[in-house]
Design an enzyme around this catalytic site. Structure first.
Site, mmCIF file in Angstrom:
data_model
loop_
_atom_site.group_PDB
_atom_site.id
_atom_site.type_symbol
_atom_site.label_atom_id
_atom_site.label_comp_id
_atom_site.label_asym_id
_atom_site.label_seq_id
_atom_site.Cartn_x
_atom_site.Cartn_y
_atom_site.Cartn_z
ATOM 1 N N THR A 1 0.938 -1.125 -0.057
ATOM 2 C CA THR A 1 -0.221 -0.309 0.287
ATOM 3 C C THR A 1 0.538 1.334 0.097
ATOM 4 O O THR A 1 2.131 1.153 -0.371
ATOM 5 C CB THR A 1 -1.256 0.079 0.911
ATOM 6 O OG1 THR A 1 -1.937 1.088 0.899
ATOM 7 C CG2 THR A 1 -0.394 0.075 2.607
ATOM 8 N N ASN A 2 0.580 2.232 0.609
ATOM 9 C CA ASN A 2 1.107 3.754 0.741
ATOM 10 C C ASN A 2 0.257 4.439 1.167
ATOM 11 O O ASN A 2 -0.671 4.329 2.270
ATOM 12 C CB ASN A 2 0.923 3.876 -1.237
ATOM 13 C CG ASN A 2 -0.081 4.311 -1.310
ATOM 14 O OD1 ASN A 2 -1.007 5.307 -0.604
ATOM 15 N ND2 ASN A 2 -1.144 4.176 -2.346
ATOM 16 N N HIS A 3 0.516 5.904 1.842
ATOM 17 C CA HIS A 3 0.344 6.699 2.906
ATOM 18 C C HIS A 3 -0.543 7.789 2.294
ATOM 19 O O HIS A 3 -0.812 8.541 3.587
ATOM 20 C CB HIS A 3 2.103 7.478 2.786
ATOM 21 C CG HIS A 3 2.991 6.050 3.963
ATOM 22 N ND1 HIS A 3 2.815 6.030 4.989
ATOM 23 C CD2 HIS A 3 3.932 6.694 3.521
ATOM 24 C CE1 HIS A 3 4.410 5.394 5.671
ATOM 25 N NE2 HIS A 3 5.001 5.948 5.216
ATOM 26 N N SER A 4 -1.305 7.523 1.803
ATOM 27 C CA SER A 4 -2.223 8.249 1.614
ATOM 28 C C SER A 4 -3.329 8.080 2.795
ATOM 29 O O SER A 4 -4.198 7.115 3.458
ATOM 30 C CB SER A 4 -3.047 7.460 0.026
ATOM 31 O OG SER A 4 -4.240 8.251 -0.036
ATOM 32 N N ALA B 1 -4.769 7.327 -4.423
ATOM 33 C CA ALA B 1 -3.712 7.646 -4.376
ATOM 34 C C ALA B 1 -3.177 5.720 -4.709
ATOM 35 O O ALA B 1 -2.917 4.820 -4.420
ATOM 36 C CB ALA B 1 -2.243 7.426 -3.132
#
Ligand code: CTP
Ligand code: CA
Length: 227
Positions: free
Chosen positions: A33-36, A100
């Site tokens: 995943t990512n930090h959004s 994102a």
């Protein structure tokens, strides 16, 4: 009280907004995943709903409350977001891709939890590209909505943002300089630079709530100018 005096001037307008990160499964207990945080997309949804628009929010996993009057569709992976987006895009006037989206997902999802093996000190996960959701929406033939993308950049912001505007055939792109601390990913504040084929406009650093309201005004006026 301030909102009480604002007219519901966007009644009859349908917006679909994607927000948040996506999760790409590796096995039943792990994902990429990512930090959004989803805050920017939720702020846009809230601002549009307050003005009387019909708002569908296609959301990856976030810790945020659904804004009042907004229909929220929860998804996890980019492929699920893609499917929900295509279902709603053709009935929307405006589509805003704020999510994102993970660019890649694991090529193979293990059905069982992956186990370490004695003597193996490294491992490789092969990734394959996810569909470009906003490009698919902008490529719709009939009933193509006014299509707005975001661009998260750490350098050469205008050049990369205009590149995405053209390559994805968007009507507007909102560039986010994520190299500046205290704005963008996970922050409560943000600044954006809008680029469209015939112009541009800077929206200076402010709260995401205020920026969401400004953005809805800019998007609606460009949408109306294009009709
Ligand atoms: N986007 C999308 N589907 C993807 C990837 C991105 O719809 N699979 C959308 C994002 O929601 C955003 C825009 O495309 O509106 C730009 O996303 P960004 O990550 O900045 O650009 P990419 O095209 O993915 O290029 P890169 O990450 O390599 O800079
Ligand atoms: Ca990307």
């Amino acid at each position: 009280t301030e909102d009480f005096f604002k007219p519901a001037d966007l009644g009859g307008l349908k917006l679909t907004i994607t927000a948040g990160p996506t999760r790409e499964a590796i096995d039943p207990v792990r994902y990429l995943t990512n930090h959004s945080s989803g805050k920017m997309g939720y702020a846009i949804a809230e601002a549009a709903a307050k003005r009387g628009a019909t708002v569908t929010l296609i959301s990856g996993p976030t810790n945020l409350k659904t804004p009042a009057g907004v229909e929220r569709i929860d998804i996890s992976s980019a492929e699920q977001m893609h499917q929900a987006a295509m279902e709603h895009a053709t009935t929307s006037d405006i589509f805003i891709g704020c999510a994102a989206v993970a660019d890649f997902r694991p090529a193979d999802v293990s059905e069982q939890k992956m186990k370490k093996k004695d003597g193996e000190d490294d491992m490789v996960i092969r990734l394959v590209k996810n569909p470009d959701i906003i490009a698919c929406v902008a490529a719709l033939d009939a009933q193509r909505p006014f299509t707005v993308g975001f661009a998260a950049e750490t350098q050469d912001v205008e050049q990369y943002a205009r590149g995405k505007l053209a390559r994805k055939h968007l009507d507007l792109i909102c560039a986010n300089d994520v190299s500046n601390e205290g704005q963008g990913f996970n922050s409560d504040q943000n600044a954006l630079h809008l680029f469209w084929p015939q112009g541009d406009k800077a929206l200076p650093l402010t709260t995401k709530a205020e920026l969401g309201a400004q953005l809805v005004s800019e998007i609606v006026s460009l949408f109306k100018a294009g009709k």
